[in-house]
Design an enzyme around this catalytic site. Structure first.
Site, PDB file in Angstrom:
ATOM      1  N   THR A 377      43.895  46.551  41.707  1.00 35.62           N
ATOM      2  CA  THR A 377      43.034  47.362  42.547  1.00 35.62           C
ATOM      3  C   THR A 377      42.482  46.359  43.530  1.00 35.62           C
ATOM      4  OG1 THR A 377      42.647  48.775  40.695  1.00 35.62           O
ATOM      5  CG2 THR A 377      40.896  48.740  42.324  1.00 35.62           C
ATOM      6  N   THR A 395      42.127  51.832  44.985  1.00 36.28           N
ATOM      7  CA  THR A 395      43.265  51.452  44.157  1.00 36.28           C
ATOM      8  C   THR A 395      44.464  52.372  44.348  1.00 36.28           C
ATOM      9  OG1 THR A 395      43.923  51.023  41.855  1.00 36.28           O
ATOM     10  CG2 THR A 395      42.507  52.915  42.214  1.00 36.28           C
ATOM     11  N   ASP A 419      45.680  57.663  34.690  1.00 39.18           N
ATOM     12  CA  ASP A 419      44.300  57.420  34.245  1.00 39.18           C
ATOM     13  C   ASP A 419      43.701  58.607  33.499  1.00 39.18           C
ATOM     14  OD1 ASP A 419      44.095  54.831  35.014  1.00 39.18           O
ATOM     15  OD2 ASP A 419      42.818  55.168  36.750  1.00 39.18           O
ATOM     16  N   GLY A 469      41.032  45.350  38.143  1.00 37.74           N
ATOM     17  CA  GLY A 469      41.301  44.944  36.759  1.00 37.74           C
ATOM     18  C   GLY A 469      41.284  46.070  35.750  1.00 37.74           C
ATOM     19  N   GLY A 470      41.464  47.329  36.178  1.00 36.90           N
ATOM     20  CA  GLY A 470      41.483  48.428  35.211  1.00 36.90           C
ATOM     21  C   GLY A 470      40.195  48.456  34.415  1.00 36.90           C
TER      22      GLY A 470
HETATM   23  O1  DON Z   1      40.523  53.644  38.419  1.00 33.39           O
HETATM   24  C1  DON Z   1      40.780  52.819  37.559  1.00 33.39           C
HETATM   25  O2  DON Z   1      39.997  52.461  36.713  1.00 33.39           O
HETATM   26  C2  DON Z   1      42.144  52.184  37.529  1.00 33.39           C
HETATM   27  N1  DON Z   1      43.127  53.051  38.148  1.00 33.39           N
HETATM   28  C3  DON Z   1      42.063  50.874  38.220  1.00 33.39           C
HETATM   29  C4  DON Z   1      43.392  50.177  38.106  1.00 33.39           C
HETATM   30  C5  DON Z   1      43.278  48.749  38.283  1.00 33.39           C
HETATM   31  O3  DON Z   1      42.237  48.185  38.498  1.00 33.39           O
HETATM   32  C6  DON Z   1      44.580  48.063  38.098  1.00 33.39           C
HETATM   33  N2  DON Z   1      44.493  46.717  38.288  1.00 33.39           N
HETATM   34  N3  DON Z   1      43.723  46.011  38.700  1.00 33.39           N
END
Ligand code: DON
Length: 568
Positions: A377, A395, A419, A469-470
């Site tokens: 992201t 993202t 998600d 970072g998810g």
């Molecule tokens: O919205 C979210 O929480 C995720 N889709 C974010 C994904 C993400 O940060 C992936 N890598 N960094």
């Protein structure tokens, strides 16, 4: 052209390139700016934002320009085919947020990724066009500009049109991505050709990389605003591409999409006020819950990076993530979420009271967990000369999202449908969650962990922070806020020092290798923690205000290859 002219031009080009490279190499350290600052994962995009500030634009104007520029220069996550969140605080300390999270298409269903036996078809919620949520970025930026922008919209989109049309110097970071993508077995055609020049070769570092189709798509947005994306030629082409390639999104989905202004999640830590993103992000609620718990601890007695520190932080994270899994989803579909309770001091005390400082708790799926997401992201932080501030995270979900897109449009679609909780009712010890709040439904927004945050001191923006970072986002932002507010670290240090991540389920404590001492690891294992090393956690982009010097200080995480702060 005379020879002399040619030589002068060549020298100028080399000088330009040297300036760029120089910018790159110095951008990881702190950057100071009295009048404004942009810190993003691409230094060219940060500079686009600062140029807008210099032309009299405010923080929102710089945000819009930076976000579109990142869609060109940082395509793994900068986007127009995805979505995100923006937290805005004006110079008077009033805060608001814009939710431009993707929505499930009208044809989506709770069991759309399951086989006839009710099992998740492996990877189906992340691969292919069914994984694409209705993009929100253009609508979100447009709404922010309509409500709070100052300069004309066209002037904010133009720099990204130029970057896409005229091109920019290919960086080593992007080149590495291009090579990796080309090695992947399942690379879709669009992505395979994405970084290639007209001769079909991958653009090399130092060469100019142009994106003519994206330039045309951006021109329509420049000239027609939101309608340039959600209606007309672009919408027609999106629908057509979806139909031809197994997607379910239609023009109706695009036409119906709206971004929403929402009240921020608000919390306090000592004399500081925290403003962050409310649902459909879980970030703000979890951050405030964790800050409330940490406020109950005397940090002078918990040395940074000690065993006690890691244990305490992990236990706090475990609790907040269990609450996240149980309660949080799209507020438009979950009107009863106990947000006030989760962010209250009384609730924090309850969670704090059952932390045993001598041993790890057990995470139990029967009570309530998502695999670890990658680092893809992107977050940026902005402040202008009047003290208006923006914290924006957006993202495509995975790096380069679905890796799919139409060659006629030149941008990449997200794979954000991944998600949602994919299997109703199924919560597993490996971290898949099945709670009702985040099941798929038409026009519902999927739960997010993105945590764009602004901390105010004396009623003014003091710390502007966020990360990709998810699920790790919530925790890396949490630790950075504690580092600045609780441990008095300078912003660059606060971003760089050791981070950990615990998300309740799986019951695993991730830590940044090389940054935690072997003795601490042994002690933590003896307490019952299940440790796993990772190369790095988070890619934080932050700004703080030094009230004594009256200057903004910006820093970008050294884990971001092309990132950088630009200030003036
Ligand atoms: O919205 C979210 O929480 C995720 N889709 C974010 C994904 C993400 O940060 C992936 N890598 N960094």
């Amino acid at each position: 052209m005379t020879n002399k002219k040619r030589i002068v031009q060549k020298i100028l080009r080399v000088l330009c390139l040297m300036t760029l490279l120089l910018n790159h190499s110095i951008s990881f350290a702190q950057v100071y700016g009295q009048n404004g600052m942009v810190v993003s994962s691409n230094v060219l995009a940060s500079q686009v934002g600062v140029d807008i500030l210099k032309k009299g634009g405010n923080a929102i104007d710089a945000t819009v320009a930076t976000a579109f520029a990142l869609a060109v220069t940082h395509p793994s996550a900068g986007n127009i085919g995805g979505g995100g969140f923006l937290v805005f605080m004006n110079a008077a300390g009033e805060a608001t947020t814009i939710d431009f999270r993707e929505k499930a298409p009208l044809a989506a269903t709770a069991d759309m990724f399951l086989d006839s036996a009710g099992k998740l078809i492996e990877d189906s919620n992340h691969r292919g066009l069914k994984a694409v949520g209705v993009p929100g970025t253009v609508a979100g930026l447009y709404l922010a500009h309509q409500k709070y922008g100052k300069l004309p919209w066209q002037a904010l989109v133009q720099p990204s049109v130029d970057l896409a049309k005229k091109g920019f110097v290919m960086s080593w970071g992007l080149y590495k991505d291009a090579l990796e993508i080309n090695e992947e077995e399942k690379t879709p055609d669009f992505m395979y050709s994405f970084f290639r020049n007209t001769k079909g070769e991958i653009t090399k570092p130092g060469e100019i990389w142009k994106q003519p189709s994206l330039a045309k798509t951006l021109k329509l947005i420049r000239d027609r605003g939101q309608d340039g994306f959600y209606k007309g030629k672009t919408a027609d082409e999106i629908e057509n591409y979806m139909k031809m390639n197994g997607g379910i999104m239609t023009k109706k989905d695009l036409e119906k999409y709206t971004a929403v202004e929402r009240k921020p999640v608000h919390g306090t830590y000592k004399e500081y006020e925290i403003f962050s993103m409310p649902p459909p992000s879980s970030g703000g609620v979890a951050l405030v819950e964790m800050m409330n718990i940490i406020e109950l601890v005397n940090l002078d007695s918990v040395k940074f990076n000690s065993t006690a520190y890691v244990h305490l932080m992990a236990e706090v994270m475990r609790r907040a993530f269990a609450d996240r899994a149980a309660y949080i989803g799209d507020p438009d579909f979950n009107p009863e979420m106990p947000l006030d309770e989760l962010t209250s001091k009384v609730f924090a005390k309850k969670r704090f009271d059952n932390i045993d400082m001598t041993k790890a708790s057990v995470s139990d799926a029967a009570l309530y967990g998502h695999p670890y997401d990658g680092n893809n992201t992107t977050h940026f932080s902005v402040v202008d000369k009047d003290g208006n501030a923006v914290s924006l995270t957006y993202t495509l979900e995975y790096a380069y999202g679905s890796q799919m897109g139409s060659n006629n449009l030149g941008f990449i679609f997200n794979n954000e449908m991944g998600d949602f909780n994919p299997v109703p009712g199924l919560t597993t010890n490996s971290g898949q969650i099945g709670s009702p709040a985040n099941l798929i439904a038409p026009e519902k927004r999927m739960l997010s962990s993105m945590t764009p945050t602004i901390v105010a001191k004396n009623g003014k923006p003091y710390l502007i922070i966020g990360s990709p970072g998810g699920r790790t986002i919530i925790n890396t932002v949490f630790q950075t806020v504690v580092n600045v507010l609780g441990y008095n670290m300078q912003i660059d240090k606060a971003i760089e020092v050791m981070k950990i991540h615990h998300q309740w389920l799986p019951d695993v404590l991730l830590y940044e290798r090389h940054l935690m001492s072997p003795d601490t690891r042994t002690a933590l294992e003896a307490m019952g923690h299940h440790l796993r090393e990772v190369n790095s956690l988070g890619q934080l982009m932050g700004i703080t205000y030094d009230a004594d010097l009256k200057v903004y200080i910006g820093a970008s995480d050294s884990s971001s290859p092309d990132g950088g702060a630009a200030g003036y």
